[in-house]
Scaffold this motif. Sequence first.
Motif, PDB file in Angstrom:
ATOM      1  N   ALA A 149      -6.154   6.641  -4.555  1.00 37.73           N
ATOM      2  CA  ALA A 149      -4.868   6.263  -3.984  1.00 37.73           C
ATOM      3  C   ALA A 149      -3.816   6.057  -5.072  1.00 37.73           C
ATOM      4  O   ALA A 149      -2.659   6.470  -4.932  1.00 37.73           O
ATOM      5  N   LEU A 150      -4.212   5.439  -6.178  1.00 38.47           N
ATOM      6  CA  LEU A 150      -3.259   5.167  -7.247  1.00 38.47           C
ATOM      7  C   LEU A 150      -2.891   6.430  -8.013  1.00 38.47           C
ATOM      8  O   LEU A 150      -1.801   6.529  -8.582  1.00 38.47           O
ATOM      9  N   ALA A 151      -3.791   7.414  -8.040  1.00 41.51           N
ATOM     10  CA  ALA A 151      -3.439   8.708  -8.631  1.00 41.51           C
ATOM     11  C   ALA A 151      -2.351   9.377  -7.800  1.00 41.51           C
ATOM     12  O   ALA A 151      -1.418   9.987  -8.333  1.00 41.51           O
ATOM     13  N   LYS A 152      -2.473   9.266  -6.471  1.00 43.27           N
ATOM     14  CA  LYS A 152      -1.426   9.780  -5.594  1.00 43.27           C
ATOM     15  C   LYS A 152      -0.151   8.951  -5.723  1.00 43.27           C
ATOM     16  O   LYS A 152       0.966   9.480  -5.599  1.00 43.27           O
ATOM     17  N   ALA A 153      -0.307   7.651  -5.979  1.00 37.06           N
ATOM     18  CA  ALA A 153       0.862   6.789  -6.163  1.00 37.06           C
ATOM     19  C   ALA A 153       1.666   7.233  -7.377  1.00 37.06           C
ATOM     20  O   ALA A 153       2.905   7.189  -7.369  1.00 37.06           O
ATOM     21  N   MET A 180     -15.934   7.211   5.544  1.00 38.75           N
ATOM     22  CA  MET A 180     -14.821   7.228   4.592  1.00 38.75           C
ATOM     23  C   MET A 180     -13.540   6.642   5.173  1.00 38.75           C
ATOM     24  O   MET A 180     -12.454   6.868   4.622  1.00 38.75           O
ATOM     25  N   ARG A 181     -13.622   5.883   6.250  1.00 44.94           N
ATOM     26  CA  ARG A 181     -12.409   5.350   6.854  1.00 44.94           C
ATOM     27  C   ARG A 181     -11.630   4.445   5.898  1.00 44.94           C
ATOM     28  O   ARG A 181     -10.395   4.520   5.823  1.00 44.94           O
ATOM     29  N   LYS A 182     -12.329   3.581   5.177  1.00 48.87           N
ATOM     30  CA  LYS A 182     -11.651   2.706   4.221  1.00 48.87           C
ATOM     31  C   LYS A 182     -10.985   3.520   3.117  1.00 48.87           C
ATOM     32  O   LYS A 182      -9.879   3.207   2.663  1.00 48.87           O
ATOM     33  N   PHE A 183     -11.643   4.552   2.685  1.00 49.95           N
ATOM     34  CA  PHE A 183     -11.104   5.463   1.676  1.00 49.95           C
ATOM     35  C   PHE A 183      -9.770   6.036   2.145  1.00 49.95           C
ATOM     36  O   PHE A 183      -8.780   6.041   1.404  1.00 49.95           O
ATOM     37  N   TRP A 184      -9.727   6.530   3.392  1.00 53.19           N
ATOM     38  CA  TRP A 184      -8.498   7.123   3.915  1.00 53.19           C
ATOM     39  C   TRP A 184      -7.443   6.065   4.198  1.00 53.19           C
ATOM     40  O   TRP A 184      -6.244   6.298   3.984  1.00 53.19           O
ATOM     41  N   ASP A 185      -7.864   4.890   4.670  1.00 50.95           N
ATOM     42  CA  ASP A 185      -6.911   3.806   4.924  1.00 50.95           C
ATOM     43  C   ASP A 185      -6.217   3.377   3.636  1.00 50.95           C
ATOM     44  O   ASP A 185      -5.014   3.096   3.620  1.00 50.95           O
ATOM     45  N   ASN A 186      -6.983   3.307   2.543  1.00 51.40           N
ATOM     46  CA  ASN A 186      -6.404   2.916   1.262  1.00 51.40           C
ATOM     47  C   ASN A 186      -5.424   3.965   0.752  1.00 51.40           C
ATOM     48  O   ASN A 186      -4.414   3.634   0.120  1.00 51.40           O
ATOM     49  N   VAL A 199      -0.737   3.523   0.249  1.00 53.23           N
ATOM     50  CA  VAL A 199       0.242   3.787  -0.811  1.00 53.23           C
ATOM     51  C   VAL A 199       1.348   4.728  -0.335  1.00 53.23           C
ATOM     52  O   VAL A 199       2.236   5.084  -1.107  1.00 53.23           O
ATOM     53  N   ASP A 200       1.286   5.127   0.956  1.00 50.14           N
ATOM     54  CA  ASP A 200       2.314   5.980   1.545  1.00 50.14           C
ATOM     55  C   ASP A 200       2.553   7.223   0.678  1.00 50.14           C
ATOM     56  O   ASP A 200       3.654   7.422   0.137  1.00 50.14           O
ATOM     57  N   PRO A 201       1.549   8.091   0.549  1.00 47.30           N
ATOM     58  CA  PRO A 201       1.634   9.208  -0.408  1.00 47.30           C
ATOM     59  C   PRO A 201       2.408  10.418   0.110  1.00 47.30           C
ATOM     60  O   PRO A 201       1.940  11.556   0.038  1.00 47.30           O
ATOM     61  N   TYR A 202       3.593  10.159   0.644  1.00 51.32           N
ATOM     62  CA  TYR A 202       4.410  11.242   1.183  1.00 51.32           C
ATOM     63  C   TYR A 202       5.822  11.117   0.624  1.00 51.32           C
ATOM     64  O   TYR A 202       6.380  10.017   0.567  1.00 51.32           O
ATOM     65  N   VAL A 203       6.391  12.220   0.213  1.00 53.27           N
ATOM     66  CA  VAL A 203       7.733  12.205  -0.357  1.00 53.27           C
ATOM     67  C   VAL A 203       8.735  11.776   0.706  1.00 53.27           C
ATOM     68  O   VAL A 203       8.773  12.328   1.802  1.00 53.27           O
ATOM     69  N   SER A 204       9.533  10.763   0.384  1.00 53.96           N
ATOM     70  CA  SER A 204      10.543  10.261   1.306  1.00 53.96           C
ATOM     71  C   SER A 204      11.900  10.813   0.911  1.00 53.96           C
ATOM     72  O   SER A 204      12.346  10.656  -0.229  1.00 53.96           O
ATOM     73  N   THR A 205      12.559  11.453   1.834  1.00 53.99           N
ATOM     74  CA  THR A 205      13.897  11.994   1.573  1.00 53.99           C
ATOM     75  C   THR A 205      14.859  11.547   2.672  1.00 53.99           C
ATOM     76  O   THR A 205      15.705  12.303   3.136  1.00 53.99           O
ATOM     77  N   GLN A 206      14.700  10.308   3.079  1.00 59.18           N
ATOM     78  CA  GLN A 206      15.528   9.797   4.168  1.00 59.18           C
ATOM     79  C   GLN A 206      17.016   9.818   3.814  1.00 59.18           C
ATOM     80  O   GLN A 206      17.866   9.943   4.688  1.00 59.18           O
ATOM     81  N   ALA A 207      17.310   9.685   2.518  1.00 62.26           N
ATOM     82  CA  ALA A 207      18.714   9.676   2.102  1.00 62.26           C
ATOM     83  C   ALA A 207      19.327  11.070   2.159  1.00 62.26           C
ATOM     84  O   ALA A 207      20.536  11.225   2.051  1.00 62.26           O
ATOM     85  N   ARG A 208      18.464  12.090   2.302  1.00 58.02           N
ATOM     86  CA  ARG A 208      18.960  13.477   2.339  1.00 58.02           C
ATOM     87  C   ARG A 208      18.298  14.189   3.519  1.00 58.02           C
ATOM     88  O   ARG A 208      17.582  15.157   3.360  1.00 58.02           O
ATOM     89  N   GLN A 209      18.537  13.685   4.700  1.00 55.70           N
ATOM     90  CA  GLN A 209      17.848  14.201   5.878  1.00 55.70           C
ATOM     91  C   GLN A 209      18.216  15.652   6.174  1.00 55.70           C
ATOM     92  O   GLN A 209      17.409  16.426   6.658  1.00 55.70           O
ATOM     93  N   ILE A 210      19.461  16.013   5.915  1.00 56.96           N
ATOM     94  CA  ILE A 210      19.882  17.389   6.150  1.00 56.96           C
ATOM     95  C   ILE A 210      20.346  17.972   4.803  1.00 56.96           C
ATOM     96  O   ILE A 210      21.536  17.925   4.475  1.00 56.96           O
ATOM     97  N   ARG A 258       8.435   1.592  -4.180  1.00 58.20           N
ATOM     98  CA  ARG A 258       7.035   1.933  -4.444  1.00 58.20           C
ATOM     99  C   ARG A 258       6.488   1.150  -5.633  1.00 58.20           C
ATOM    100  O   ARG A 258       5.366   0.634  -5.593  1.00 58.20           O
ATOM    101  N   ILE A 259       7.269   1.044  -6.697  1.00 60.23           N
ATOM    102  CA  ILE A 259       6.809   0.316  -7.883  1.00 60.23           C
ATOM    103  C   ILE A 259       6.542  -1.139  -7.538  1.00 60.23           C
ATOM    104  O   ILE A 259       5.545  -1.735  -7.981  1.00 60.23           O
TER     105      ILE A 259
END
Length: 333
Positions: A181-185, A115-121, A125-136, A200-201
Amino acid sequence: MHVTFNILRQTRDNAPRSQTYQLDVDPSETILTCLDRIKWEQDGSLGYRKNCRNTICGSCSMRINGRSTLACKENVGAEIARLRQIHGLSDEEIPAMTIAPMGNMPVIKDLVVDMRKFWDNLDAVDPYVSTQARQIPEREFSQSPQEREKLSHSGNCILCGACYSECNAVEVNPNFVGPHALAKAQRMVDDNRDDRTETRINQYEQGTDGVWGCTRCYYCNSVCPMEVAPLDRIGEVKQAILSRRDTSASRAVRHRKTLVELVRDGGWVDERKFGVQVVGNYFRDLRGILSLAPLGLRMLVCGKFPLSFEKSEGTQEVRSLIDSVRELEAQNR
């Protein structure tokens, strides 16, 4: 109940072969329980994955009688009833259970796939919430029930791989990231805590590797054991793209928008205009126009090129429905 299990067995360096096992089972036993019994009582070399045994971890996904599903979720009685209905068998006939590894992934051993390709895909899509603008943050990132509801379906995904296994788009285009992956996207696009929505879009609409690579075959929806409905989630990402783009953005966007406009105007698609507007970009793409010439000539020779267009009888009703949907979408935005 005496049941035959035909299990497709394979290793990396050998061709697959079917091996038959016989079991006396109770109709309530799950397929996973039967595999356990075969391994413990008849053949300890049989390879398959399992963990929670309760439709939570997704480990035991495999093809059972032609469809990808969880072995811990499906029981023998239900599978026999389904096969009897499909093949028109009597209540006395007991069809064999055919067990095979998931598709679109290389087989490591028996029912265990790589399942390596499955996990790589998924990672692509970088399925993690990014909050870099609000680090603290000054406080927690709370959401309203309505905002959280947008994420409910994709949040139910257990990453079992059933949708990826059945995906036609992955089969013909190995670069397509897959419905999982696209469902997570979709979750990333609709999560109001994320600060990278526009980036992301732009990423998710790229060529046929992103959302436009989906063939809309509906297999992912039909096999998903958690009712995530990946096809619907892909549609939501597409809608987010379409709401931000005009017809000049790409052929994929133009295809969708032109289709809706032509149906709105005439009740159905005016084939004379469709190719020119989508492929030819309203006569702005000379190369696209020229690419249509061979097909157009063949259609003329075969008498299949429509010289006129007749609107459907329900054009006004169709137009009203499309306009109503657009008003609702505008209100939601």
